[in-house]
Design a protein around this motif. Structure first.
Motif, short mmCIF file in Angstrom:
data_model
loop_
_atom_site.label_atom_id
_atom_site.label_comp_id
_atom_site.label_asym_id
_atom_site.label_seq_id
_atom_site.Cartn_x
_atom_site.Cartn_y
_atom_site.Cartn_z
N ILE A 76 3.93 -27.66 12.72
CA ILE A 76 4.18 -29.03 12.26
C ILE A 76 3.43 -29.25 10.96
O ILE A 76 2.24 -28.95 10.85
CB ILE A 76 3.72 -30.06 13.31
N ILE A 86 -0.10 -36.53 16.89
CA ILE A 86 -0.53 -35.12 16.82
C ILE A 86 -0.70 -34.55 18.22
O ILE A 86 -0.29 -33.42 18.51
CB ILE A 86 -1.83 -35.00 16.02
N TYR A 90 1.30 -31.30 20.15
CA TYR A 90 0.71 -30.16 20.87
C TYR A 90 1.15 -30.15 22.34
O TYR A 90 1.43 -29.08 22.91
CB TYR A 90 -0.81 -30.17 20.76
N CYS A 94 3.82 -27.59 20.16
CA CYS A 94 3.47 -27.23 18.78
C CYS A 94 2.46 -26.08 18.79
O CYS A 94 1.51 -26.09 19.56
CB CYS A 94 2.89 -28.45 18.06
N TYR A 97 -0.75 -27.10 13.50
CA TYR A 97 -0.52 -28.34 12.78
C TYR A 97 -1.20 -28.23 11.42
O TYR A 97 -2.37 -27.85 11.32
CB TYR A 97 -1.09 -29.52 13.57
N LYS A 99 -1.97 -30.58 8.00
CA LYS A 99 -1.93 -31.91 7.40
C LYS A 99 -1.66 -31.80 5.90
O LYS A 99 -2.29 -31.02 5.20
CB LYS A 99 -3.24 -32.66 7.66
#
Length: 214
Positions: A76, A86, A90, A94, A97, A99
């Motif tokens: 992501i 977020i 998960y 996911c 991740y 950002k």
């Protein structure tokens, strides 16, 4: 390896696509969530999803992907700082991740970590190893070069060694979304078995195979 990229920022989408293609990946890129969702069953080995995209958000697509692929990596990428979102990502499967903003190098590292075998030489036993970089098997100092499909199958076996790998998983990964009959898969496995010369590949009746090695 085929990667699906969903990113609605056209400039960032293009930058990621070009950079990953230079690494040899096949990239199918989308800026619209619905279009990405319509293509998730096309044999991808990795998904890169933005969350806030037109029509269908990345979290919904993530959840849908997991109904088709239980363990394919999903990364992501998002500017969101909402911890609940977020956490949901998960919880739904996911793998990583990132950002925004982020360095493309960081994305490449995560893809390699999740999708590829890091060691150039993977040893099966004291007399046999697979050289990932050159796509060759060495058995008692004899070098055997693999075809593309044999290499992909070998890679799949090694990333999932000692686990059951289904016919469907082999079709998706090795044929990259194209149709493959059971006979075609069995024929490919027979060729790889012949090259390996030892019984590393165990048949699981009506299901698939297990690759066993040290």
């Amino acid at each position: 390896m085929k990667i699906l990229l969903l990113e609605d920022n056209k400039k960032l989408n293009s930058t990621i696509k070009k950079r990953l293609e230079l690494k040899g990946y096949k990239i199918s890129s989308f800026i619209d969530g619905q279009e990405a969702l319509d293509n998730i069953t096309e044999g991808f080995s990795c998904f890169i999803l933005d969350i806030n995209v037109p029509n269908i958000d990345g979290i919904t697509i993530l959840e849908k992907i997991r109904t088709y692929y239980s363990d394919v990596p999903i990364i992501i990428i998002s500017a969101t700082v909402e911890l609940d979102m977020i956490k949901d990502a998960y919880d739904l499967g996911c793998s990583e991740y990132l950002k925004k903003p982020f360095f493309i190098d960081e994305l490449e590292i995560k893809i390699e970590k999740l999708c590829q075998i890091k060691d150039e030489k993977i040893r099966f036993d004291e007399n046999c190893f697979f050289d990932y970089k050159s796509s060759t098997i060495c058995i008692d100092n004899e070098i055997i070069r693999l075809t593309k499909k044999e290499r992909l199958l070998m890679n799949l076996f090694l990333t999932k060694k000692n686990q059951v790998i289904t016919y469907n998983a082999i079709e998706n990964y090795v044929w990259e979304g194209s149709f493959a009959s059971i006979d075609s898969i069995r024929s490919l496995v027979r060729r790889l078995r012949k090259n390996l010369k030892k019984e590393y590949i165990e048949t699981v009746v009506d299901t698939g195979y297990i690759f066993t090695c040290i």
